[in-house]
Design an enzyme around this catalytic site. Structure first.
Site, short mmCIF file in Angstrom:
data_model
loop_
_atom_site.label_atom_id
_atom_site.label_comp_id
_atom_site.label_asym_id
_atom_site.label_seq_id
_atom_site.Cartn_x
_atom_site.Cartn_y
_atom_site.Cartn_z
N TYR A 1 -12.19 -21.79 -24.10
CA TYR A 1 -13.12 -20.95 -24.85
C TYR A 1 -14.45 -20.92 -24.09
CZ TYR A 1 -16.10 -19.36 -28.72
OH TYR A 1 -16.99 -18.68 -29.51
N ASP B 1 -17.32 -23.91 -16.50
CA ASP B 1 -18.02 -23.83 -17.78
C ASP B 1 -18.20 -25.27 -18.26
OD1 ASP B 1 -18.81 -23.71 -20.37
OD2 ASP B 1 -17.41 -22.14 -20.97
N LYS C 1 -25.47 -26.92 -24.93
CA LYS C 1 -25.41 -28.10 -25.79
C LYS C 1 -26.43 -29.17 -25.38
CE LYS C 1 -20.59 -27.12 -26.99
NZ LYS C 1 -20.63 -26.62 -28.35
N1 HOZ Z 1 -17.26 -22.89 -31.02
C1 HOZ Z 1 -17.96 -24.08 -31.34
C2 HOZ Z 1 -17.22 -25.30 -30.96
N2 HOZ Z 1 -16.38 -25.23 -29.85
C3 HOZ Z 1 -18.27 -24.14 -32.80
C4 HOZ Z 1 -19.70 -24.02 -33.02
C5 HOZ Z 1 -20.16 -24.18 -34.46
O1 HOZ Z 1 -19.43 -23.87 -35.38
O2 HOZ Z 1 -21.27 -24.57 -34.63
#
Ligand code: HOZ
Length: 431
Positions: A144, A239, A267
């Protein structure tokens, strides 16, 4: 467990916000139950609006590597805030952060700050396309890279959690440019290059997949990607939004000794505030506007509060032994879980690298998204619900990695494993 306030807030939020949440996985859709509305967090614990406290392994999906509300981060943010919250003009601290990032990741010679991981990956891909003049990209099934159009194909995280192939609203013309190969499969990757090689601008990969659970690269995979990119003149993009400053100071690229052309970060670089970045080879980054002709911009890019939180977090991560401590805690957690599952005859595959971990309710090996999907979803749901009841907050999806922080102490791991013992007993009873 008292949940009346979370229940009420969820009901209200659903009237106002799609699904009651501002990011899909938070809605607890695949695990059932009421998402906890959070009131506060400190160290390794979060507290919901009903006053329930949990040992937190989500860590805001990765950024909170020091634990929540670290006093030095709060102090730095307060200090920055006293001088203003946003200027839309350059600050000296942005260069301080850029220098810190460059020191940790030598493949990054120049770096551009943005506000989210999604922005970082889509900007890196635009740059790769601009530099090579090629339209296609190759990504891996279950990885992702945020929610931009061309990347919502074969995606992990919320897309996998919801079990949808992609998203309406994304033109086919966009996803047609995205080639998918199975993670950890060099043969399929090479086959794709055999067919479209001269049209592929870049391979983008999470060097340790963290959005289909946690799946490390098999030996030689990342090196193989590097070799394929070199052979075909494509760029290699790591990534490291999740793995950067999480698995080692220099990210997965330092751990596996493979040098990408471009890296995306997020992050942890924002220390819990919205910040992300992309960077890499000087000649490539020189193409980014205004130095070059490839456009990308952002009102809140390099925001002074996020930069202050990011710098302080990265400085604190320079203390000796930090990554050894994180690795030791996540591996103790995963080996303890594996032992307890084995004792009950429950098939479980566990993985951990540095401060991230994952587990699958199947025998394994789990090296790809297809294998991750073999995990017993009902067992995960039962395990998750029991852990939550017992005060352990895991990601509400089997397709997300877990995170430990420096605030997680031995006692937290012990309490978590005690809760896991009870949760596994429930899983075993239901089989
Ligand atoms: N796509 C995010 C984790 N891989 C989730 C982010 C969130 O819900 O804050």
């Amino acid at each position: 467990m008292e949940l009346s306030k979370s229940r009420r807030e969820f009901k209200r939020a659903k009237r106002l916000i799609p699904g009651g949440v501002n990011s899909p996985v938070r809605a607890f859709g695949s695990v059932g139950g009421i998402p906890r509305f959070i009131d506060s967090a400190k160290g390794a614990r979060i507290r919901d609006v009903d006053g329930n406290e949990y040992i937190d392994y989500v860590g805001s999906w990765g950024p909170m590597i020091l634990g929540h509300s670290h006093p030095k981060v709060l102090k730095a943010v307060r200090k920055a805030m006293a001088s203003g919250t946003s200027f839309g003009a350059p600050t000296a601290r942005e260069s301080d952060l850029a220098e810190t990032i460059r020191r940790a990741l030598p493949s990054i010679q120049k770096v551009r700050m943005v506000s989210s991981g999604t922005e970082a990956t889509m900007s890196a891909l635009r740059l790769a396309r601009g530099v090579t003049g090629r339209p296609r990209i190759l990504k891996f099934d279950g990885c992702y890279h945020g929610h931009s159009d061309g990347l919502l194909v074969g995606a992990g995280s919320g897309v996998a959690t919801l079990g949808i192939p992609g998203s309406p609203g994304v033109p086919k013309a966009m996803t047609d440019q995205t080639i998918i190969a199975p993670f950890n499969d060099l043969v399929a990757t090479r086959r794709a290059f055999g067919r479209w090689g001269k049209q592929i601008a870049a391979i983008i990969v999470e060097p340790i997949a963290g959005n289909m659970g946690c799946i490390p690269p098999t030996p030689g995979f990342l090196e193989g990607l590097r070799a394929i990119c070199d052979e075909f003149g494509a760029l290699l993009i790591f990534d490291e939004v999740m793995t950067g400053f999480r698995v080692a100071k220099g990210g997965a690229q330092r751990l596996y000794k493979v040098k990408p052309d471009l890296t995306t970060l997020g992050k942890i670089v924002g220390g819990g505030l919205p910040a992300a970045a992309y960077g890499g080879r000087r000649d490539f980054m020189a193409r980014v506007a205004p130095e070059g002709d490839i456009y990308q911009a952002g009102t809140l890019s390099g925001n002074p509060l996020a930069v202050a939180a990011g710098i302080t977090t990265l400085e604190l991560l320079e203390a000796p032994g930090v990554y050894e401590t994180l690795a030791e805690r996540s591996s103790t957690l995963m080996s303890g879980l594996a032992e307890r599952a084995e004792a009950r005859g429950i098939p479980l595959t566990t993985r951990s690298v540095g401060g991230m971990f994952g587990f699958f309710f199947n025998r394994g090996p789990v090296d790809s998204f297809a294998e991750a999907q073999q995990s017993d979803a009902a067992a995960f749901r039962r395990f998750f619900a029991s852990m939550l009841e017992d005060g352990v907050y895991l990601a509400p999806s089997p397709y997300e990695a877990g995170f430990v922080s420096l605030a997680h102490k031995k006692r937290d791991i012990d309490l978590t494993l005690d809760a896991a013992e009870r949760a596994l007993a429930r899983v075993a009873r239901a089989r």
